[in-house]
Write a protein that holds these residues in place. Structure first.
Motif, mmCIF file in Angstrom:
data_model
loop_
_atom_site.group_PDB
_atom_site.id
_atom_site.type_symbol
_atom_site.label_atom_id
_atom_site.label_comp_id
_atom_site.label_asym_id
_atom_site.label_seq_id
_atom_site.Cartn_x
_atom_site.Cartn_y
_atom_site.Cartn_z
ATOM 1 N N THR A 52 100.194 45.955 44.695
ATOM 2 C CA THR A 52 100.798 46.095 43.472
ATOM 3 C C THR A 52 100.766 47.335 42.773
ATOM 4 O O THR A 52 101.352 48.032 42.061
ATOM 5 N N CYS A 99 98.501 47.576 28.494
ATOM 6 C CA CYS A 99 98.122 47.497 29.949
ATOM 7 C C CYS A 99 96.875 47.255 30.169
ATOM 8 O O CYS A 99 96.440 46.515 30.859
ATOM 9 N N LEU A 113 96.101 43.309 29.216
ATOM 10 C CA LEU A 113 96.760 42.506 30.120
ATOM 11 C C LEU A 113 95.903 42.589 31.456
ATOM 12 O O LEU A 113 95.387 41.491 32.290
ATOM 13 N N TRP A 114 95.502 43.785 31.903
ATOM 14 C CA TRP A 114 94.688 43.738 33.065
ATOM 15 C C TRP A 114 93.241 43.005 32.928
ATOM 16 O O TRP A 114 92.768 42.570 33.873
ATOM 17 N N ALA A 125 93.341 39.312 33.098
ATOM 18 C CA ALA A 125 93.515 38.843 34.610
ATOM 19 C C ALA A 125 92.179 39.188 35.236
ATOM 20 O O ALA A 125 91.538 38.413 36.239
ATOM 21 N N LEU A 127 94.969 37.140 41.272
ATOM 22 C CA LEU A 127 94.658 37.614 39.957
ATOM 23 C C LEU A 127 94.391 39.205 40.332
ATOM 24 O O LEU A 127 94.616 40.139 39.483
ATOM 25 N N LEU A 156 97.606 41.008 40.109
ATOM 26 C CA LEU A 156 97.994 41.057 38.825
ATOM 27 C C LEU A 156 97.360 42.501 38.028
ATOM 28 O O LEU A 156 97.888 43.196 37.046
ATOM 29 N N VAL A 207 99.047 45.285 39.190
ATOM 30 C CA VAL A 207 100.225 45.407 38.210
ATOM 31 C C VAL A 207 100.354 46.032 36.979
ATOM 32 O O VAL A 207 100.736 47.310 36.816
ATOM 33 N N PHE A 208 99.114 45.757 36.180
ATOM 34 C CA PHE A 208 98.975 46.258 34.791
ATOM 35 C C PHE A 208 98.195 47.655 34.828
ATOM 36 O O PHE A 208 98.298 48.379 33.647
#
Length: 437
Positions: free
Chosen positions: A70, A94, A97-98, A101, A117, A120, A123-124
């Protein structure tokens, strides 16, 4: 006479300028420490996780690569966001959020849940380095930029050098779950700190003299201006520009090869020490920190030396590319680990290799120097996307190549990739000058 007046004026402006950009450098540094702590925590916990869940080498490689799927895939969308959302808002969102996770990785067990996870987290974290580059481009003149990039990049190595022994100790005293809970909590707190203190140059405590110093030195102080009209959508021509220039492909491919070494150390290195060198977690945590110390020395020297060469009149190409190419040449020393049974010599070879990786890590200074001004975020996203395909390839390829008895094929793979990186910077990048869109 005119030249003397200009020099005098420049010196006067520098003397009167505030130092608000020093705080920004420190904030970037701390953020990078947290960023890489949350990338590397899985490698520290991996031997214990693999033992508890009875994971094969291929399964370990898949879990170690999950972040990269990701993270790499979202570099271009992340770059698009960086061109549109101010760092004061995007970065803390960011970070928090990370970090959430990451913390849940210590709470929710199971192989599939850990992969989800970790995806994720990727992603962030995707916009993180394009944000760093954008902040550096807005806040620092060209003659300071490589030093600043080297300084905040060193955060990844300082954090790993200091925190690897601590997290290894934490795991041995409590359990691998706490490695993720602690690191996730730290990141969430720092996200709130960033929002509270970060400002753009014209909205900060920087005085007019410092703003002039940054702008006159090539810093894009108006890069983020909330009063500017909405920026147009990315066009096919924009994509064609960032994908169609040989210079840019030179740094894209070079970054893939450079970060392959980094991802070896972020994924398989602790497992290599524990399973192939028969070390316990405490001893492996200490020895694993030594190459990161070497990389720290390399990256700090690289940025300062590159800017020193630039101030002495050396061409931008030599000042920026020279440390990168020399660093990649030193990274080839990694292959020496295949020819010794001495753990001490293995650490020496790998420390030389990671010193070289640190020396070469000012590659973002080439993004600042080569990217079209209007497409800094998109170019940075593409650079980070292609470069961080190594975060997928390295864990998986090494997991497939190594056996239960030998790690040697992994080091051969890393050496070949490094040689490709040297060729990329020598043959493709050419003259260092900004690409026109």
């Amino acid at each position: 006479m005119v030249q003397t007046q200009k020099i005098g004026k420049s010196t006067s402006v520098a003397a009167q300028a505030s130092k608000a950009r020093v705080l920004i450098a420190v904030m970037l540094f701390v953020t990078v420490v947290i960023n890489y702590m949350d990338r590397a925590n899985l490698s520290i916990a991996m031997p214990a996780i693999a033992d508890e869940m009875d994971l094969s080498k291929a399964q370990q490689g898949l879990l170690l690569s999950a972040f990269g799927w990701t993270y790499a895939a979202l570099q271009i969308p992340g770059g698009w966001l960086v061109d549109r959302i101010p760092p004061r808002l995007l970065y803390p969102a960011c970070l928090i959020l990370w970090s959430v996770a990451t913390a849940f990785m210590g709470v929710i067990g199971g192989f599939v849940a850990l992969i989800a996870l970790r995806l994720l987290v990727g992603v962030f974290e995707a916009p993180a380095y394009p944000i760093n580059n954008r902040v550096a481009t807005a806040w620092y003149p060209e003659r300071e930029r490589a030093t600043v990039i080297g300084f905040y990049t060193s955060g990844q190595f300082i954090g790993l050098a200091l925190l690897t022994p601590f997290l290894s100790w934490l795991q041995s005293v409590l359990s691998w779950h706490w490695v993720f809970i602690v690191t996730g909590t730290i990141g969430a707190i720092w996200g709130a700190v960033w929002y509270a203190f970060y400002r753009e140059p014209r909205d900060s405590r920087a005085n007019d003299a410092e703003i002039d110093l940054i702008r006159d030195g090539g810093g894009l102080v108006d890069l983020v201006d909330e009063q500017q009209p909405e920026r147009p959508a990315v066009t096919r021509n924009d994509v064609a520009t960032v994908l169609g220039r040989r210079k840019l492909w030179g740094i894209y491919l070079g970054q893939f090869c450079l970060t392959s070494t980094l991802w070896f150390f972020l994924t398989w290195f602790p497992t290599y020490l524990v399973e192939y060198r028969d070390m316990d977690y405490i001893k492996s945590g200490f020895l694993a920190s030594l190459p990161f110390v070497a990389a720290l020395v390399g990256v700090l020297f690289s940025g300062v030396f590159s800017d020193f060469l630039l101030r002495k009149g050396v061409s931008l190409g030599v000042a920026r590319k020279g440390p990168i190419i020399v660093g990649l040449l030193l990274t080839v020393a990694m292959i020496g680990a295949n020819f010794t049974d001495s753990t001490a010599m293995v650490i020496v070879f790998l420390s030389i290799a990671f010193f070289g990786n640190g020396l070469a890590s000012i590659t973002w200074s080439l993004v600042s120097a080569l990217a079209p001004e209007r497409l800094l975020g998109l170019t940075g996203g593409m650079f980070n996307f292609i470069g961080n395909l190594s975060s997928i390839a390295t864990p998986i390829v090494i997991g497939l190549l190594v056996t239960d008895d030998s790690f040697a094929p992994g080091f051969v793979y890393m050496t070949v990739v490094t040689a490709v990186g040297i060729a990329s910077y020598v043959l493709l990048v050419g003259r260092v000058e900004r690409v026109r869109s």
